[in-house]
Write a protein that holds these residues in place. Structure first.
Motif, PDB file in Angstrom:
ATOM      1  N   GLY A 362       0.825  -1.200   0.000  1.00 54.94           N
ATOM      2  CA  GLY A 362       0.000   0.000   0.000  1.00 54.94           C
ATOM      3  C   GLY A 362       0.859   1.249   0.000  1.00 54.94           C
ATOM      4  O   GLY A 362       1.209   1.792  -1.047  1.00 54.94           O
ATOM      5  N   LEU A 363       1.208   1.734   1.180  1.00 46.92           N
ATOM      6  CA  LEU A 363       2.151   2.846   1.322  1.00 46.92           C
ATOM      7  C   LEU A 363       3.548   2.262   1.446  1.00 46.92           C
ATOM      8  O   LEU A 363       3.824   1.485   2.367  1.00 46.92           O
ATOM      9  N   ARG A 364       4.432   2.639   0.531  1.00 51.60           N
ATOM     10  CA  ARG A 364       5.748   1.997   0.432  1.00 51.60           C
ATOM     11  C   ARG A 364       6.857   3.051   0.467  1.00 51.60           C
ATOM     12  O   ARG A 364       6.934   3.920  -0.407  1.00 51.60           O
ATOM     13  N   PHE A 365       7.723   2.956   1.473  1.00 53.79           N
ATOM     14  CA  PHE A 365       8.836   3.895   1.621  1.00 53.79           C
ATOM     15  C   PHE A 365      10.124   3.078   1.631  1.00 53.79           C
ATOM     16  O   PHE A 365      10.347   2.280   2.548  1.00 53.79           O
ATOM     17  N   LYS A 386      -7.441  -2.653  -0.233  1.00 52.62           N
ATOM     18  CA  LYS A 386      -8.101  -3.952  -0.335  1.00 52.62           C
ATOM     19  C   LYS A 386      -7.190  -4.923  -1.079  1.00 52.62           C
ATOM     20  O   LYS A 386      -6.584  -4.582  -2.085  1.00 52.62           O
ATOM     21  N   ASP A 387      -7.118  -6.149  -0.536  1.00 54.19           N
ATOM     22  CA  ASP A 387      -6.374  -7.243  -1.182  1.00 54.19           C
ATOM     23  C   ASP A 387      -4.930  -6.850  -1.486  1.00 54.19           C
ATOM     24  O   ASP A 387      -4.430  -7.009  -2.606  1.00 54.19           O
ATOM     25  N   ILE A 388      -4.244  -6.339  -0.467  1.00 57.46           N
ATOM     26  CA  ILE A 388      -2.830  -6.002  -0.605  1.00 57.46           C
ATOM     27  C   ILE A 388      -2.017  -7.286  -0.479  1.00 57.46           C
ATOM     28  O   ILE A 388      -2.169  -8.044   0.494  1.00 57.46           O
ATOM     29  N   ILE A 389      -1.153  -7.535  -1.440  1.00 59.92           N
ATOM     30  CA  ILE A 389      -0.457  -8.822  -1.494  1.00 59.92           C
ATOM     31  C   ILE A 389       0.627  -8.922  -0.417  1.00 59.92           C
ATOM     32  O   ILE A 389       0.819  -9.977   0.187  1.00 59.92           O
ATOM     33  N   GLY A 390       1.309  -7.851  -0.149  1.00 55.91           N
ATOM     34  CA  GLY A 390       2.368  -7.841   0.858  1.00 55.91           C
ATOM     35  C   GLY A 390       1.970  -7.029   2.078  1.00 55.91           C
ATOM     36  O   GLY A 390       0.991  -7.343   2.756  1.00 55.91           O
ATOM     37  N   TYR A 399      16.344  -1.848   0.685  1.00 55.09           N
ATOM     38  CA  TYR A 399      15.808  -2.127  -0.640  1.00 55.09           C
ATOM     39  C   TYR A 399      16.904  -2.722  -1.527  1.00 55.09           C
ATOM     40  O   TYR A 399      18.027  -2.220  -1.579  1.00 55.09           O
ATOM     41  N   ALA A 400      16.566  -3.792  -2.251  1.00 60.25           N
ATOM     42  CA  ALA A 400      17.572  -4.534  -3.027  1.00 60.25           C
ATOM     43  C   ALA A 400      17.210  -4.653  -4.499  1.00 60.25           C
ATOM     44  O   ALA A 400      17.611  -5.600  -5.167  1.00 60.25           O
ATOM     45  N   ALA A 401      16.454  -3.677  -5.023  1.00 56.84           N
ATOM     46  CA  ALA A 401      16.110  -3.653  -6.453  1.00 56.84           C
ATOM     47  C   ALA A 401      15.438  -4.954  -6.892  1.00 56.84           C
ATOM     48  O   ALA A 401      15.750  -5.506  -7.941  1.00 56.84           O
ATOM     49  N   GLN A 402      14.529  -5.440  -6.080  1.00 58.19           N
ATOM     50  CA  GLN A 402      13.762  -6.635  -6.407  1.00 58.19           C
ATOM     51  C   GLN A 402      12.276  -6.325  -6.347  1.00 58.19           C
ATOM     52  O   GLN A 402      11.846  -5.391  -5.672  1.00 58.19           O
ATOM     53  N   ASP A 403      11.489  -7.131  -7.066  1.00 59.60           N
ATOM     54  CA  ASP A 403      10.047  -7.016  -6.909  1.00 59.60           C
ATOM     55  C   ASP A 403       9.700  -7.240  -5.438  1.00 59.60           C
ATOM     56  O   ASP A 403      10.333  -8.071  -4.766  1.00 59.60           O
ATOM     57  N   PRO A 404       8.714  -6.526  -4.905  1.00 61.44           N
ATOM     58  CA  PRO A 404       8.404  -6.657  -3.474  1.00 61.44           C
ATOM     59  C   PRO A 404       7.872  -8.030  -3.086  1.00 61.44           C
ATOM     60  O   PRO A 404       7.987  -8.432  -1.934  1.00 61.44           O
ATOM     61  N   ILE A 405       7.293  -8.741  -4.037  1.00 57.93           N
ATOM     62  CA  ILE A 405       6.754 -10.071  -3.762  1.00 57.93           C
ATOM     63  C   ILE A 405       7.601 -11.096  -4.516  1.00 57.93           C
ATOM     64  O   ILE A 405       7.749 -11.009  -5.740  1.00 57.93           O
ATOM     65  N   ALA A 406       8.182 -12.035  -3.783  1.00 59.94           N
ATOM     66  CA  ALA A 406       9.024 -13.058  -4.420  1.00 59.94           C
ATOM     67  C   ALA A 406       8.198 -13.908  -5.372  1.00 59.94           C
ATOM     68  O   ALA A 406       7.047 -14.266  -5.081  1.00 59.94           O
ATOM     69  N   LEU A 407       8.789 -14.224  -6.530  1.00 61.10           N
ATOM     70  CA  LEU A 407       8.131 -15.103  -7.486  1.00 61.10           C
ATOM     71  C   LEU A 407       8.263 -16.551  -7.034  1.00 61.10           C
ATOM     72  O   LEU A 407       9.076 -16.885  -6.160  1.00 61.10           O
ATOM     73  N   GLY A 409       9.341 -20.086  -6.327  1.00 56.83           N
ATOM     74  CA  GLY A 409      10.651 -20.723  -6.346  1.00 56.83           C
ATOM     75  C   GLY A 409      11.801 -19.798  -6.022  1.00 56.83           C
ATOM     76  O   GLY A 409      12.949 -20.235  -5.920  1.00 56.83           O
ATOM     77  N   GLU A 410      11.522 -18.519  -5.795  1.00 53.91           N
ATOM     78  CA  GLU A 410      12.574 -17.548  -5.501  1.00 53.91           C
ATOM     79  C   GLU A 410      12.795 -17.469  -3.998  1.00 53.91           C
ATOM     80  O   GLU A 410      11.874 -17.227  -3.225  1.00 53.91           O
ATOM     81  N   ASN A 411      14.037 -17.693  -3.583  1.00 48.63           N
ATOM     82  CA  ASN A 411      14.384 -17.641  -2.159  1.00 48.63           C
ATOM     83  C   ASN A 411      15.035 -16.308  -1.827  1.00 48.63           C
ATOM     84  O   ASN A 411      15.931 -15.844  -2.544  1.00 48.63           O
ATOM     85  N   ARG A 412      14.604 -15.716  -0.746  1.00 48.56           N
ATOM     86  CA  ARG A 412      15.181 -14.449  -0.307  1.00 48.56           C
ATOM     87  C   ARG A 412      15.550 -14.543   1.166  1.00 48.56           C
ATOM     88  O   ARG A 412      14.695 -14.830   2.009  1.00 48.56           O
ATOM     89  N   ASP A 413      16.796 -14.287   1.456  1.00 50.35           N
ATOM     90  CA  ASP A 413      17.262 -14.289   2.834  1.00 50.35           C
ATOM     91  C   ASP A 413      17.195 -12.882   3.402  1.00 50.35           C
ATOM     92  O   ASP A 413      17.417 -11.886   2.694  1.00 50.35           O
ATOM     93  N   ALA A 414      16.901 -12.790   4.684  1.00 51.75           N
ATOM     94  CA  ALA A 414      16.896 -11.488   5.351  1.00 51.75           C
ATOM     95  C   ALA A 414      18.305 -10.912   5.339  1.00 51.75           C
ATOM     96  O   ALA A 414      19.289 -11.654   5.449  1.00 51.75           O
ATOM     97  N   PRO A 415      18.447  -9.610   5.175  1.00 52.04           N
ATOM     98  CA  PRO A 415      19.788  -9.010   5.150  1.00 52.04           C
ATOM     99  C   PRO A 415      20.504  -9.171   6.479  1.00 52.04           C
ATOM    100  O   PRO A 415      19.868  -9.171   7.543  1.00 52.04           O
TER     101      PRO A 415
END
Length: 494
Positions: A362-365, A386-390, A399-407, A409-415
């Motif tokens: 929704g609101l993204r900073f 309504k129906d916010i995915i994340g 921020y790591a220049a990635q889509d906010p929602i992993a596709l 099979g895509e694994n993302r580790d916390a920084p």
């Protein structure tokens, strides 16, 4: 009680009152009563039709010269309206000029050609840094009192330019795309419309300006250097009203270093898979009004930027005095977004009476180390989601220049959390006021992740009802105040 004691008591009471007032002042309550003023455009009552200069709406004739000649003629007469009548008008790049209103009648479709030879390679700007780019379909620099208005459509033919991620399409859609031509880089699971485009994608900072890069080099990757659909550079008194801007090669609307910009009742539209398909990116601008508009795009919806890293800090122009109201964002990575290229800073942003439906966030900073810049005095109220995915509300300094929602099979580790020294490259997030938010469905209600060396600070959340699978998570932040914040955990229902 003697006079001295009375005086002492009065002095003590006054000090207590002063202390309380100072504390209230530090909270900086909402103030929507003194919104920024934005100057309006004004045009002569004189109309020139592009058909007067030979334009044909047969869907075949290239009308570049006719349209630009009409704009030049209007400009030389002192300005007025350049009229695009109903019909399909194919064209190459159009350059606006001062005091001209490019007006598209209802059922007018201004279709930009997919013949890339019509777009010159020019020094421009890409994601906050100077780069070589193809000429934008619609552009101008240093113009005053300009407009694009009407009820027609401006189509950037973006499908001819854009790469597409395999994981964003169904199998049938992917197979149709392969059958259309182009080339695929399997390791990246990415389709490119040409070999040139694929070649450019494999180079680091391919479009960056550098003395060792020859014109021949840029020409060899020309297809990769996608333009933004509308670029307005260093302009004053700008109006975008009523028109549909769609199918952009990259960003849809890009006002850069503009002053007194009004975006009213526009529709910015891109496919959900459109890489870099932002709706509007307001960069290093001041005195801006976005109202009554709709965004349904492939990347961020309404975005505030101010340059990237050292180049943004060198420019030193924050985006400020911005009003965003009565607007709706459908598919997008974020409804209203600040960052990640915000190195010049952002302040005095007012967001209200907006709806985000089906956006990733929704609101993204967002920001990251290296950016620098100060984002502060951000006010948002009366927001429906309504129906916010994340996340309904997200602050993220990783921020790591990635889509906010992993596709899939895509694994993302916390920084990894490591404390660095505070320098000019350290970004600052502070003084955010968000109230009157209702969200029906999100993965997480609120996520706040600051830096250990410089926490996010002074976030005031007030009067919210958020239905989400997860609640509120706060890392490396201070003075986060929540008042009347109700989170309804929904388990796996939403």
């Amino acid at each position: 009680m003697n006079k001295f004691n009375l005086f002492s008591q009065a002095l003590f009471s006054a000090l207590i009152l002063l202390s309380a007032l100072q504390a209230i002042a530090q909270v900086k309550p909402y103030s929507f009563s003194h919104l920024p003023e934005v100057k309006e455009t004004k045009f002569r009552n004189d109309t020139i039709r592009i058909t007067t200069f030979g334009a044909k709406n047969d869907g075949v004739t290239l009308n570049t010269k006719s349209i630009n000649d009409a704009i030049t003629a209007s400009h030389k007469k002192g300005g007025g309206v350049v009229l695009v009548p109903a019909g399909l008008w194919v064209t190459g790049p159009v350059v606006l000029q001062s005091n001209v209103n490019l007006h598209l009648q209802k059922n007018a479709l201004l279709q930009f050609t997919k013949d890339f030879s019509q777009y010159k390679l020019l020094k421009g700007d890409w994601e906050g840094i100077p780069q070589m780019r193809n000429q934008s379909p619609v552009s101008t620099t240093d113009a005053e009192n300009i407009a694009i208005t009407g009820s027609g459509i401006i189509d950037g033919n973006g499908d001819a330019w854009r790469m597409v991620k395999k994981d964003k399409l169904t199998e049938s859609q992917w197979n149709r795309l392969l059958a259309s031509g182009g080339t695929v880089i399997e390791a990246k699971k990415m389709w490119y419309p040409s070999v040139q485009s694929a070649k450019g994608s494999l180079l680091k900072n391919a479009g960056a300006l550098s003395p060792d890069k020859t014109p021949e080099f840029y020409a060899s990757i020309k297809d990769f250097l996608r333009p933004n659909l509308v670029v307005l550079n260093n302009c004053k008194r700008v109006l975008l009203e009523g028109v549909t801007f769609q199918n952009s090669p990259a960003w849809n609307l890009h006002p850069l270093m503009c002053e007194d910009l009004i975006v009213r009742n526009v529709y910015a539209k891109n496919p959900w898979y459109a890489a870099n398909g932002d709706g509007i990116d307001i960069e290093s601008c001041k005195n801006v009004l976005v109202e009554g508009s709709t965004f349904d795009v492939g990347d961020d919806g309404i975005c505030i930027k101010s340059g990237r890293d050292a180049e943004g800090r060198k420019r030193g122009l924050p985006t400020k005095n911005v009003i965003i109201r009565n607007s709706t964002v459908y598919h997008a990575h974020g409804g209203v977004v600040i960052g990640s290229e915000m190195s010049g800073g952002a302040n005095s942003i007012f967001i209200y009476d907006c709806s985000f439906i089906g956006t990733d966030i929704g609101l993204r900073f967002k920001t990251t180390r290296g950016r620098g810049g100060v984002v502060e005095a951000i006010y948002a109220k009366d927001i429906v989601m309504k129906d916010i995915i994340g996340e309904a509300i997200l602050f993220d300094m990783y921020y790591a220049a990635q889509d906010p929602i992993a596709l899939k099979g895509e694994n993302r580790d916390a920084p990894k959390v490591v404390k660095y020294p505070v320098t000019e490259e350290t970004p600052v997030f502070r003084d955010f006021h968000i109230s009157n938010v209702v969200c029906d469905g999100a993965r997480k209600a609120v996520f706040i992740r600051g830096l250990p060396e410089l926490n996010i600070s002074d976030i005031y959340l007030d009067n919210m009802v958020i239905q989400a699978r997860e609640g509120v998570e706060i890392q490396e932040a201070k003075n986060v105040q929540q008042k009347n914040v109700r989170v309804i955990l929904t388990g796996d229902k939403k």
